[in-house]
Design a protein around this motif. Structure first.
Motif, mmCIF file in Angstrom:
data_model
loop_
_atom_site.group_PDB
_atom_site.id
_atom_site.type_symbol
_atom_site.label_atom_id
_atom_site.label_comp_id
_atom_site.label_asym_id
_atom_site.label_seq_id
_atom_site.Cartn_x
_atom_site.Cartn_y
_atom_site.Cartn_z
ATOM 1 N N ARG A 108 90.456 16.737 84.788
ATOM 2 C CA ARG A 108 90.517 15.460 85.606
ATOM 3 C C ARG A 108 89.131 15.963 86.592
ATOM 4 O O ARG A 108 87.997 16.616 86.568
ATOM 5 N N SER A 109 89.609 15.211 88.339
ATOM 6 C CA SER A 109 88.485 15.264 88.689
ATOM 7 C C SER A 109 87.511 16.399 89.191
ATOM 8 O O SER A 109 86.396 16.912 89.704
ATOM 9 N N ALA A 110 88.075 17.392 88.838
ATOM 10 C CA ALA A 110 87.512 19.549 89.431
ATOM 11 C C ALA A 110 86.779 19.614 88.213
ATOM 12 O O ALA A 110 86.346 20.500 88.563
ATOM 13 N N ILE A 113 85.362 28.049 76.274
ATOM 14 C CA ILE A 113 86.264 27.798 75.119
ATOM 15 C C ILE A 113 85.179 26.567 74.849
ATOM 16 O O ILE A 113 84.487 25.710 75.163
ATOM 17 N N ARG A 114 85.276 26.394 73.141
ATOM 18 C CA ARG A 114 84.421 26.591 72.103
ATOM 19 C C ARG A 114 84.532 24.654 72.440
ATOM 20 O O ARG A 114 85.771 24.081 72.417
ATOM 21 N N ALA A 115 83.857 24.028 72.176
ATOM 22 C CA ALA A 115 83.669 22.562 72.614
ATOM 23 C C ALA A 115 84.905 22.195 71.523
ATOM 24 O O ALA A 115 85.403 20.977 72.162
ATOM 25 N N GLN A 116 84.763 22.907 70.365
ATOM 26 C CA GLN A 116 85.691 22.090 69.479
ATOM 27 C C GLN A 116 87.138 21.939 69.584
ATOM 28 O O GLN A 116 87.820 21.036 68.960
ATOM 29 N N ALA A 117 86.856 23.018 70.637
ATOM 30 C CA ALA A 117 88.319 23.794 70.827
ATOM 31 C C ALA A 117 89.114 22.470 71.810
ATOM 32 O O ALA A 117 90.353 22.990 72.314
ATOM 33 N N ILE A 118 88.437 22.264 72.526
ATOM 34 C CA ILE A 118 88.522 21.091 73.565
ATOM 35 C C ILE A 118 88.853 20.071 73.226
ATOM 36 O O ILE A 118 88.449 19.017 73.257
ATOM 37 N N PRO A 119 90.724 20.368 73.586
ATOM 38 C CA PRO A 119 91.103 18.665 73.801
ATOM 39 C C PRO A 119 90.689 17.257 74.658
ATOM 40 O O PRO A 119 90.441 17.402 76.158
ATOM 41 N N ILE A 120 89.847 15.929 74.205
ATOM 42 C CA ILE A 120 89.814 15.294 75.124
ATOM 43 C C ILE A 120 90.687 14.154 74.835
ATOM 44 O O ILE A 120 90.992 13.775 74.199
ATOM 45 N N ALA A 121 90.205 13.408 76.338
ATOM 46 C CA ALA A 121 90.857 12.080 76.150
ATOM 47 C C ALA A 121 91.037 11.214 77.593
ATOM 48 O O ALA A 121 89.589 11.516 77.814
ATOM 49 N N THR A 122 91.343 10.573 77.302
ATOM 50 C CA THR A 122 90.277 9.359 78.497
ATOM 51 C C THR A 122 91.240 9.067 80.162
ATOM 52 O O THR A 122 92.378 9.273 80.621
ATOM 53 N N CYS A 141 89.261 6.929 85.153
ATOM 54 C CA CYS A 141 87.707 6.165 85.437
ATOM 55 C C CYS A 141 87.523 5.669 84.190
ATOM 56 O O CYS A 141 86.236 4.912 84.235
ATOM 57 N N ALA A 142 87.573 6.048 83.303
ATOM 58 C CA ALA A 142 87.651 5.516 82.159
ATOM 59 C C ALA A 142 86.335 6.316 81.250
ATOM 60 O O ALA A 142 86.305 6.020 79.986
ATOM 61 N N ALA A 143 86.307 7.765 81.760
ATOM 62 C CA ALA A 143 85.208 8.394 81.133
ATOM 63 C C ALA A 143 86.250 9.557 79.922
ATOM 64 O O ALA A 143 87.496 9.526 80.217
ATOM 65 N N VAL A 144 85.523 10.351 79.426
ATOM 66 C CA VAL A 144 86.521 11.656 78.949
ATOM 67 C C VAL A 144 86.479 12.458 79.643
ATOM 68 O O VAL A 144 86.151 12.877 81.176
ATOM 69 N N THR A 145 88.189 13.404 79.853
ATOM 70 C CA THR A 145 88.495 14.464 80.829
ATOM 71 C C THR A 145 88.526 15.076 79.538
ATOM 72 O O THR A 145 88.764 15.010 77.811
#
Lengths: 334, 334
Positions: free
Chosen positions: B45-47, B175-184, B187-191
């Motif tokens: 999140r915002s951290a 952490i490898r980028a591919q191994a990082i789960p992303i969500a919304t 504020c609608a940006a990627v987290t």
């Protein structure tokens, strides 16, 4: 099966988890089902309100003071400070010759977001009548008037009114009055520390008790569900959808209690972290599990309260990013 | 010792309990201390905001666009929608030739209760600039302009800007980028879904990294703590009280991250139920325990943030009925 909890998802992950403890009791004192720690001691908060109101009927105050069923329902309420809520509370105060200055409850931002916004927008000064507990406090003043007890300090431990209510709480919960830790509720009145199982037992008994006092209070709550909570809130919508067949009352700090009179069952739950925003889906999960187990789920249509079962989590653009929902289940003891 | 948690007391009982998971890491990747599940995956999140802002410095955008230290601080902010916050965000948008219409963040009731009340009272229409994330979004637009990437969709996965930021997050967290789960995010940006230990490692590195980008961003946050959060909030008051010696950033859903550069330590915590009202006492409990263990607690004066360490729980009459406070402690691994 995992323990009942409320989870907030985001994307593919569970982002946050609220633990829930719950007790489901038969009126005969049998523990039907549990989640978490059913013997956890919590404060009963506003889920005690019917038991704080019952002496009005048992002691003859309601009849002597010609209390309406609306006033009885409001005495059990954590209302939303909607106009009708304030009117009914003010009406009872007038009839007993009391004024708002006699109320010990302090004001707070209304539970209804719409009302709260109107208060700020219109610069309305909040007074004790606006407290979600003003019906309970007006009822307490009515009982004090009826018995000839002083109004002053009616909300405090040691006042005859609070002694009377503590006796009532002890009667329904089966816990000795001396063994019930008391504290100060948000509205300044006494609140009661009780095992969830004792709360559930009291609600099971309240839902099934044949004496006129309990029957009349159940009828008042069922006839005026809009006065027990407010627009859009689960207590109101559940009792409106299934009048007399479900009685439900939220309490602060994640407490919810209910009765299913047809099953002779009472329910009490506590969201461990005290979040009262998620106690509604927890209550519906418990009720659904109990009805399912009893094989009567089809006879209880929860469609009207579907928005309280789970809800979408939206971002600030209104897009759905996750879901708030119950997961896991109860441990049944039969 | 019991696990770190936040408890709300009432009378003689603990009424509600918030579980906390935390990781304390050295910049070299050593886990110094933990609470709950230090490897729990949560959204940053915002951290994550300093790491979303670092490419502005690393890629030369901040210099090319003559970004001020105030704008850099605001890019790391979950601001309170105070006038200065809106001004700085609007100023950056103007300089890069963008408008509020380019911002993907939606508006929401301001974090500051005082500002939120003023908004309702004065009937102010909330726009994207009022989002607590408007500085981050303005910074994202600035980076997109600098690279010549389209503004449209800058907040979404797959946009070159979000790819650039994901690479940055991967670099600092290990952490490898591919191994990082992303969500919304809200504020609608990627987290980014990350183990707390990886968040803490990133913060430890951010607090100690000698490269100019990190040093300049730390300096911007430390110089303008009022722009990173707002009046009365812990991030602001902690960085104002101990400039350069503590860096701290709250995130939604109970996340808090911090760095203690003098100790080479980074901290990440998550309140399990997502309650962001209680993450402040949790952060201070973790920081205090770490400083105590290191024998340097006396050199960090937390008196200016004492109201965030614990706070009285008041009823609606203003009487104290309980306390919100941290209890339990960390497991140290040395």
């Amino acid at each position: 099966m995992t323990e009942l909890h409320i989870e907030a998802t985001r994307g593919d992950l569970v982002e946050s988890v609220h633990r829930v403890s719950a007790a489901v009791m038969q009126a005969d004192g049998r523990l039907v089902a549990a989640a978490g720690d059913a013997s956890r001691v919590a404060y009963w908060r506003s889920a005690a309100k019917p038991f704080q109101a019952l002496p009005l009927l048992e002691d003859g105050a309601a009849d002597a003071l010609a209390m309406t069923t609306e006033e009885l329902a409001l005495a059990c309420a954590s209302h939303s400070s909607e106009p009708r809520h304030l009117e009914v509370a003010a009406g009872l105060l007038r009839r007993i010759g009391a004024t708002e200055a006699d109320l010990a409850c302090g004001p707070h931002s209304p539970i209804s977001a719409a009302v709260a916004e109107r208060v700020v927008r219109e610069g309305i000064e909040l007074t004790p009548l606006w407290s979600n507990c003003s019906g309970k406090h007006a009822g307490m003043l009515a009982l004090a008037r009826h018995h000839g007890w002083p109004s002053a300090g009616y909300e405090r431990p040691g006042h005859p009114l609070q002694d009377r209510i503590l006796t009532e709480v002890a009667k329904w919960t089966g816990i000795r009055a001396q063994a019930i830790p008391i504290a100060t509720d948000g509205c300044a009145a006494v609140t009661f520390g009780l095992p969830l199982s004792a709360m559930a037992l009291a609600w099971a008994r309240f839902g099934t008790d044949a004496a006129p006092a309990a029957a009349r209070l159940r009828a008042a709550m069922s006839a005026h569900p809009d006065l027990v909570a407010g627009t859009g809130r689960l207590c109101t919508e559940l009792m409106a959808a299934l009048p007399g067949r479900v009685l439900a009352k939220i309490g602060a700090a994640g407490i919810y209690c209910a009765a299913l009179p047809e099953l002779g069952v009472g329910v009490a739950l506590k969201v461990a972290d005290g979040d009262s925003e998620v106690s509604a889906p927890a209550l519906l999960a418990v009720l659904s599990a109990v009805l399912q187990r009893a094989g009567v789920a089809a006879r209880y249509d929860f469609a009207p309260v579907a928005p309280h079962i789970s809800r979408p989590i939206l971002n600030t653009r209104g897009a759905r990013v996750g879901t708030l929902r119950a997961a896991g289940g109860l441990r049944f003891h039969d």
